[in-house]
Design a protein around this motif. Structure first.
Motif, PDB file in Angstrom:
ATOM      1  N   CYS A  22       0.874  -1.235  -0.004  1.00  0.00           N
ATOM      2  CA  CYS A  22       0.051  -0.013  -0.266  1.00  0.00           C
ATOM      3  C   CYS A  22       1.186   1.132  -0.359  1.00  0.00           C
ATOM      4  O   CYS A  22       1.351   1.358   0.891  1.00  0.00           O
ATOM      5  CB  CYS A  22      -0.418   0.020   1.171  1.00  0.00           C
ATOM      6  SG  CYS A  22      -1.570   1.728   1.201  1.00  0.00           S
ATOM      7  N   ARG A  45     -17.351  -4.964   6.400  1.00  0.00           N
ATOM      8  CA  ARG A  45     -15.442  -4.720   5.869  1.00  0.00           C
ATOM      9  C   ARG A  45     -14.909  -5.514   7.291  1.00  0.00           C
ATOM     10  O   ARG A  45     -15.045  -4.351   8.444  1.00  0.00           O
ATOM     11  CB  ARG A  45     -15.177  -3.351   5.453  1.00  0.00           C
ATOM     12  CG  ARG A  45     -13.820  -2.950   5.013  1.00  0.00           C
ATOM     13  CD  ARG A  45     -13.270  -1.945   4.095  1.00  0.00           C
ATOM     14  NE  ARG A  45     -14.491  -1.725   3.025  1.00  0.00           N
ATOM     15  CZ  ARG A  45     -14.119  -0.978   2.736  1.00  0.00           C
ATOM     16  NH1 ARG A  45     -13.262   0.086   2.573  1.00  0.00           N
ATOM     17  NH2 ARG A  45     -14.607  -0.901   1.100  1.00  0.00           N
ATOM     18  N   TYR A  95      -8.313  -3.796   2.437  1.00  0.00           N
ATOM     19  CA  TYR A  95      -7.307  -2.599   1.426  1.00  0.00           C
ATOM     20  C   TYR A  95      -6.949  -2.107   3.027  1.00  0.00           C
ATOM     21  O   TYR A  95      -6.887  -2.301   4.014  1.00  0.00           O
ATOM     22  CB  TYR A  95      -9.698  -1.699   2.295  1.00  0.00           C
ATOM     23  CG  TYR A  95     -10.591  -2.577   1.151  1.00  0.00           C
ATOM     24  CD1 TYR A  95     -11.387  -3.059   0.923  1.00  0.00           C
ATOM     25  CD2 TYR A  95     -10.489  -1.469   0.258  1.00  0.00           C
ATOM     26  CE1 TYR A  95     -12.447  -3.319   0.478  1.00  0.00           C
ATOM     27  CE2 TYR A  95     -11.681  -1.740  -0.226  1.00  0.00           C
ATOM     28  CZ  TYR A  95     -12.773  -2.865  -0.256  1.00  0.00           C
ATOM     29  OH  TYR A  95     -13.367  -3.157  -1.454  1.00  0.00           O
ATOM     30  N   CYS A  96      -6.092  -0.669   2.320  1.00  0.00           N
ATOM     31  CA  CYS A  96      -5.499  -0.102   3.346  1.00  0.00           C
ATOM     32  C   CYS A  96      -5.746   0.551   3.928  1.00  0.00           C
ATOM     33  O   CYS A  96      -6.973   0.999   2.696  1.00  0.00           O
ATOM     34  CB  CYS A  96      -4.335  -0.321   2.580  1.00  0.00           C
ATOM     35  SG  CYS A  96      -3.800   0.483   1.797  1.00  0.00           S
ATOM     36  N   ALA A  97      -6.178   1.026   5.153  1.00  0.00           N
ATOM     37  CA  ALA A  97      -5.825   2.454   5.529  1.00  0.00           C
ATOM     38  C   ALA A  97      -5.151   3.482   6.533  1.00  0.00           C
ATOM     39  O   ALA A  97      -5.063   2.745   7.297  1.00  0.00           O
ATOM     40  CB  ALA A  97      -7.825   2.592   6.463  1.00  0.00           C
ATOM     41  N   PRO A 106     -13.284  -0.185  12.124  1.00  0.00           N
ATOM     42  CA  PRO A 106     -12.545   0.887  10.889  1.00  0.00           C
ATOM     43  C   PRO A 106     -13.298   1.913  10.704  1.00  0.00           C
ATOM     44  O   PRO A 106     -13.124   2.851   9.961  1.00  0.00           O
ATOM     45  CB  PRO A 106     -13.313  -0.520   9.356  1.00  0.00           C
ATOM     46  CG  PRO A 106     -14.585  -1.417  10.557  1.00  0.00           C
ATOM     47  CD  PRO A 106     -13.840  -0.897  11.739  1.00  0.00           C
ATOM     48  N   TYR A 109     -11.122   4.767  10.492  1.00  0.00           N
ATOM     49  CA  TYR A 109      -9.932   5.106   9.688  1.00  0.00           C
ATOM     50  C   TYR A 109     -10.710   6.209   8.660  1.00  0.00           C
ATOM     51  O   TYR A 109     -12.017   6.657   8.052  1.00  0.00           O
ATOM     52  CB  TYR A 109      -9.375   3.834   8.628  1.00  0.00           C
ATOM     53  CG  TYR A 109      -8.681   2.959  10.067  1.00  0.00           C
ATOM     54  CD1 TYR A 109      -8.459   2.303  11.281  1.00  0.00           C
ATOM     55  CD2 TYR A 109      -7.361   2.949   9.503  1.00  0.00           C
ATOM     56  CE1 TYR A 109      -7.921   1.835  12.051  1.00  0.00           C
ATOM     57  CE2 TYR A 109      -6.359   2.169  10.346  1.00  0.00           C
ATOM     58  CZ  TYR A 109      -6.799   1.511  11.354  1.00  0.00           C
ATOM     59  OH  TYR A 109      -6.022   0.890  12.083  1.00  0.00           O
ATOM     60  N   TYR A 111      -8.872   7.533   5.590  1.00  0.00           N
ATOM     61  CA  TYR A 111      -8.012   7.279   4.867  1.00  0.00           C
ATOM     62  C   TYR A 111      -8.885   5.711   3.681  1.00  0.00           C
ATOM     63  O   TYR A 111      -7.780   5.302   4.615  1.00  0.00           O
ATOM     64  CB  TYR A 111      -7.472   7.642   4.037  1.00  0.00           C
ATOM     65  CG  TYR A 111      -6.821   9.741   4.315  1.00  0.00           C
ATOM     66  CD1 TYR A 111      -6.677   9.704   5.715  1.00  0.00           C
ATOM     67  CD2 TYR A 111      -7.773  10.805   3.952  1.00  0.00           C
ATOM     68  CE1 TYR A 111      -6.271  11.102   6.394  1.00  0.00           C
ATOM     69  CE2 TYR A 111      -7.808  11.636   3.508  1.00  0.00           C
ATOM     70  CZ  TYR A 111      -7.311  11.830   5.586  1.00  0.00           C
ATOM     71  OH  TYR A 111      -7.474  13.529   5.924  1.00  0.00           O
ATOM     72  N   TRP A 112      -8.888   5.958   2.682  1.00  0.00           N
ATOM     73  CA  TRP A 112      -9.025   3.979   2.094  1.00  0.00           C
ATOM     74  C   TRP A 112      -8.774   4.068   1.033  1.00  0.00           C
ATOM     75  O   TRP A 112      -8.790   5.074   0.315  1.00  0.00           O
ATOM     76  CB  TRP A 112     -10.711   4.163   2.674  1.00  0.00           C
ATOM     77  CG  TRP A 112     -10.999   3.748   3.628  1.00  0.00           C
ATOM     78  CD1 TRP A 112     -11.351   4.318   4.444  1.00  0.00           C
ATOM     79  CD2 TRP A 112     -11.013   2.587   4.338  1.00  0.00           C
ATOM     80  NE1 TRP A 112     -11.780   3.739   6.089  1.00  0.00           N
ATOM     81  CE2 TRP A 112     -11.664   2.509   5.849  1.00  0.00           C
ATOM     82  CE3 TRP A 112     -10.852   1.008   4.388  1.00  0.00           C
ATOM     83  CZ2 TRP A 112     -12.331   1.789   6.635  1.00  0.00           C
ATOM     84  CZ3 TRP A 112     -10.808   0.404   5.125  1.00  0.00           C
ATOM     85  CH2 TRP A 112     -11.744   0.819   6.538  1.00  0.00           C
TER      86      TRP A 112
END
Length: 122
Positions: A22, A45, A95-97, A106, A109, A111-112
């Protein structure tokens, strides 16, 4: 604004390995905790692994402990998820965040990334 771009997903047989990356831009990456999440079809998620801004603290869900490893290279603005001994139930979009603090929630967070598909065949 932060931009996160995941890569490294793909199709792998059970027992195989993948390394997700990422790449972050647009913000001081080294001050953010980073998390990896996954979402299977029809499911929520879920948190998978997270790492503090320094890399000194990590979190994992029980089902990936001993198989996955999260790491980061702040000089390269990149966080990694090494996935070994993959199982069909690991199949999901990953997904990274980014967030100020390390958390498994989740909703915390801000920003994704856009996600990368991981498919593990049996």
């Amino acid at each position: 604004q932060v931009r996160l771009v995941e890569s490294g997903g793909g199709l792998v047989q059970a027992g195989g390995s993948l390394r997700l990356s990422c790449l972050a831009s647009g913000r001081t990456f080294s001050s953010d905790a980073m998390g990896w999440f996954r979402q299977a079809p029809g499911k929520e998620r879920d948190f998978v692994a997270g790492i503090s801004w320094s890399g000194g603290n990590t979190l994992y869900i029980d089902s990936v402990k001993g198989r996955f490893a999260i790491s980061r290279d702040n000089a390269k603005n990149t966080v990694y998820l090494q996935m070994n001994s993959l199982k069909p139930e690991d199949t999901a979009v990953y997904y990274c965040a980014a967030n100020i603090m390390l958390t498994m929630n989740p909703s915390r967070y801000n920003y994704w990334g856009q996600g990368t598909q991981v498919t593990v065949s049996s």
